[in-house]
Design an enzyme around this catalytic site. Sequence first.
Site, short mmCIF file in Angstrom:
data_model
loop_
_atom_site.label_atom_id
_atom_site.label_comp_id
_atom_site.label_asym_id
_atom_site.label_seq_id
_atom_site.Cartn_x
_atom_site.Cartn_y
_atom_site.Cartn_z
N ASP A 39 101.08 21.07 -13.92
CA ASP A 39 100.18 20.03 -14.41
C ASP A 39 99.23 19.51 -13.33
OD1 ASP A 39 102.06 18.82 -12.89
OD2 ASP A 39 102.58 17.24 -14.32
N HIS A 245 85.62 39.56 3.03
CA HIS A 245 85.88 38.27 2.39
C HIS A 245 87.32 37.81 2.66
CE1 HIS A 245 82.23 38.47 -0.56
NE2 HIS A 245 81.89 38.15 0.67
N ASP A 262 82.94 32.41 8.80
CA ASP A 262 81.91 32.36 7.77
C ASP A 262 82.21 31.13 6.94
OD1 ASP A 262 80.27 32.67 5.54
OD2 ASP A 262 80.62 34.84 5.37
N ASP A 273 75.57 28.66 4.17
CA ASP A 273 76.39 29.87 4.29
C ASP A 273 76.12 30.51 5.66
OD1 ASP A 273 77.79 32.23 3.97
OD2 ASP A 273 76.46 33.05 2.41
N HIS A 352 77.61 46.16 3.75
CA HIS A 352 77.11 45.18 2.77
C HIS A 352 75.60 45.04 2.91
CE1 HIS A 352 76.77 42.17 5.98
NE2 HIS A 352 78.01 42.45 6.34
N HIS A 356 71.36 37.38 0.48
CA HIS A 356 71.39 37.01 -0.94
C HIS A 356 70.72 35.67 -1.12
CE1 HIS A 356 74.72 34.31 0.21
NE2 HIS A 356 75.18 35.33 0.93
N HIS A 363 76.28 32.62 -3.68
CA HIS A 363 75.54 33.80 -4.11
C HIS A 363 74.73 33.32 -5.31
CE1 HIS A 363 78.97 36.29 -2.19
NE2 HIS A 363 78.09 35.92 -1.31
N GLU A 386 72.12 38.33 7.08
CA GLU A 386 73.47 38.45 7.62
C GLU A 386 73.94 39.88 7.90
OE1 GLU A 386 76.61 37.66 4.69
OE2 GLU A 386 75.09 36.92 3.31
N TYR A 390 81.38 46.32 11.59
CA TYR A 390 82.82 46.12 11.46
C TYR A 390 83.52 47.42 11.85
CZ TYR A 390 80.55 42.57 8.67
OH TYR A 390 79.70 41.56 8.26
N ARG A 407 79.56 39.51 12.49
CA ARG A 407 78.49 39.20 11.53
C ARG A 407 77.76 37.97 12.06
NH1 ARG A 407 81.12 39.39 7.24
NH2 ARG A 407 81.66 37.27 6.67
N GLU A 409 75.03 35.26 10.54
CA GLU A 409 74.42 34.89 9.26
C GLU A 409 73.68 33.57 9.38
OE1 GLU A 409 77.22 34.19 6.02
OE2 GLU A 409 75.61 34.53 4.57
N1 GLY Z 1 80.14 33.76 2.50
C1 GLY Z 1 79.91 34.89 1.71
C2 GLY Z 1 78.72 35.60 2.11
O1 GLY Z 1 78.30 35.51 3.23
O2 GLY Z 1 78.07 36.24 1.31
MN MN Z 2 78.70 33.90 4.50
MN MN Z 3 76.23 35.08 2.73
#
Ligand code: GLY
Ligand code: MN
Ligand code: MN
Length: 439
Positions: A39, A245, A262, A273, A352, A356, A363, A386, A390, A407, A409
């Site tokens: 609950d 992720h 991140d 982000d 990737h 975005h 996103h 970004e 890797y 990464r 970003e």
């Molecule tokens: N934090 C997810 C991305 O960078 O797309």
């Molecule tokens: Mn990110």
């Molecule tokens: Mn991102």
Amino acid sequence: MKDEFIAACVERRNELLGKMLPNSVAVVPAASLVTRSNDTEYPFRQNSDFHYLTHFPEPDAVLVLSNSEEFDSQLSALFCLDKDPQAEIWHGRRFGAEEAMKKFAFDTTHILDDLDIGLASYLDGHENLYHARGQHQATDELIDHVMQQLREAPKQSKIAPAVIIDLRPLLHEMRLFKTAQELSVMQRAADISSNAHTQAMQCCQPGHNEYHLEATIHHTFAMHGAKHPAYGTIVGGGNNACILHYTQNDALLNEGDLVLIDAGAELEGYAADITRTFPINGKFTHEQATIYQLVLDAQLASLQMFKPGNTFKMANDVAIEVLTQGLLELGLLEGELTDNIDKQTYRAFYMHGIGHWLGLDVHDVGNYKVDGEDRPFEPGMVMTVEPGLYISQDAKVNKKWRGIGVRIEDNIVITEYGHRVMTAGVVKTIDEIEQLMAQ
Ligand code: GLY
Ligand code: MN
Ligand code: MN
């Protein structure tokens, strides 16, 4: 609730009503609470479309917009939870219909108990129904039910809309272009997030846990006015940085490894982000610095492409070229540059995209293609940049490179002639990071 946000919502509702075909109704549901266990529920997060049009913070409400040619009128109505002293003692305050109408500037409001009958009368006689089917199951079922009632009304005394149109393309096109007001909120979210990444660099130590850095990040968000992160924070030490992720965040931070964070704050519904990668002990090894510099070079080169008229693909192609050339020079790839690019061999290490859209969703919504073509950037669009590399422990490369994930970003907004970096508040060159961490 700030009046300027409410005024912006009224403007958006009017703009949307103006874009809808004549004699149409739109139905936009709020989010519902989601059970976490037994609950207890997850913290409530409003549906982004509903938030964009109302700023109304309660669950289960329904927005109805209607334009009618016959009466030359536009109407925005809200169905919301009724006041209930007992429920409010247990679960929190509610605005109730009367207060909601005044505070959120709706033309009219109703209690949720009247939703069935009320929605039927709003739909009756309109030609088109705009709705994002598949977003909220209870609303899909409600609409099916109400439409069926209208179709089955005795002697065709009622008329169900004959055409159902997906609301998303109209609404998401609006959301893609940020106003000055939205940009100012997003800049604040970016500043708070930059600050949090800076704090994380300053307090990072070998022997701490990934979730300690996560706590520092979330603490800094909260102390600067952002109660929630915009998405599940990623803190990946060593090889964990190679899980794109990763959200487990429960491993020890080891001497000699990098850590990738991140994380972005959510403010007034808007996301930042940011990713930064830095050495846990404050000093890059030669191999870590080499890979890091390559990713930074790729990011800086691709940033040059973010200006009106260019596309994500053009920016990504630049990043790919820099990364692939670098991987060849380091012996992580073999052969000719163009051959490697054609065969996408870099995807073993950069798997990737370059970025975005960013907005109410991390996103964010908005089409990436228009008429089958990559969409050119236009002023007011906000996005991430970004690139990453890797090299996991399992990679079939010289051992010295393994377990390095990087990464970098940033968040940017396209301006008339180029772009503005919104996340410049957190350092990203090797020297700057080492200096900050040495303090
Ligand atoms: N934090 C997810 C991305 O960078 O797309
Ligand atoms: Mn990110
Ligand atoms: Mn991102």
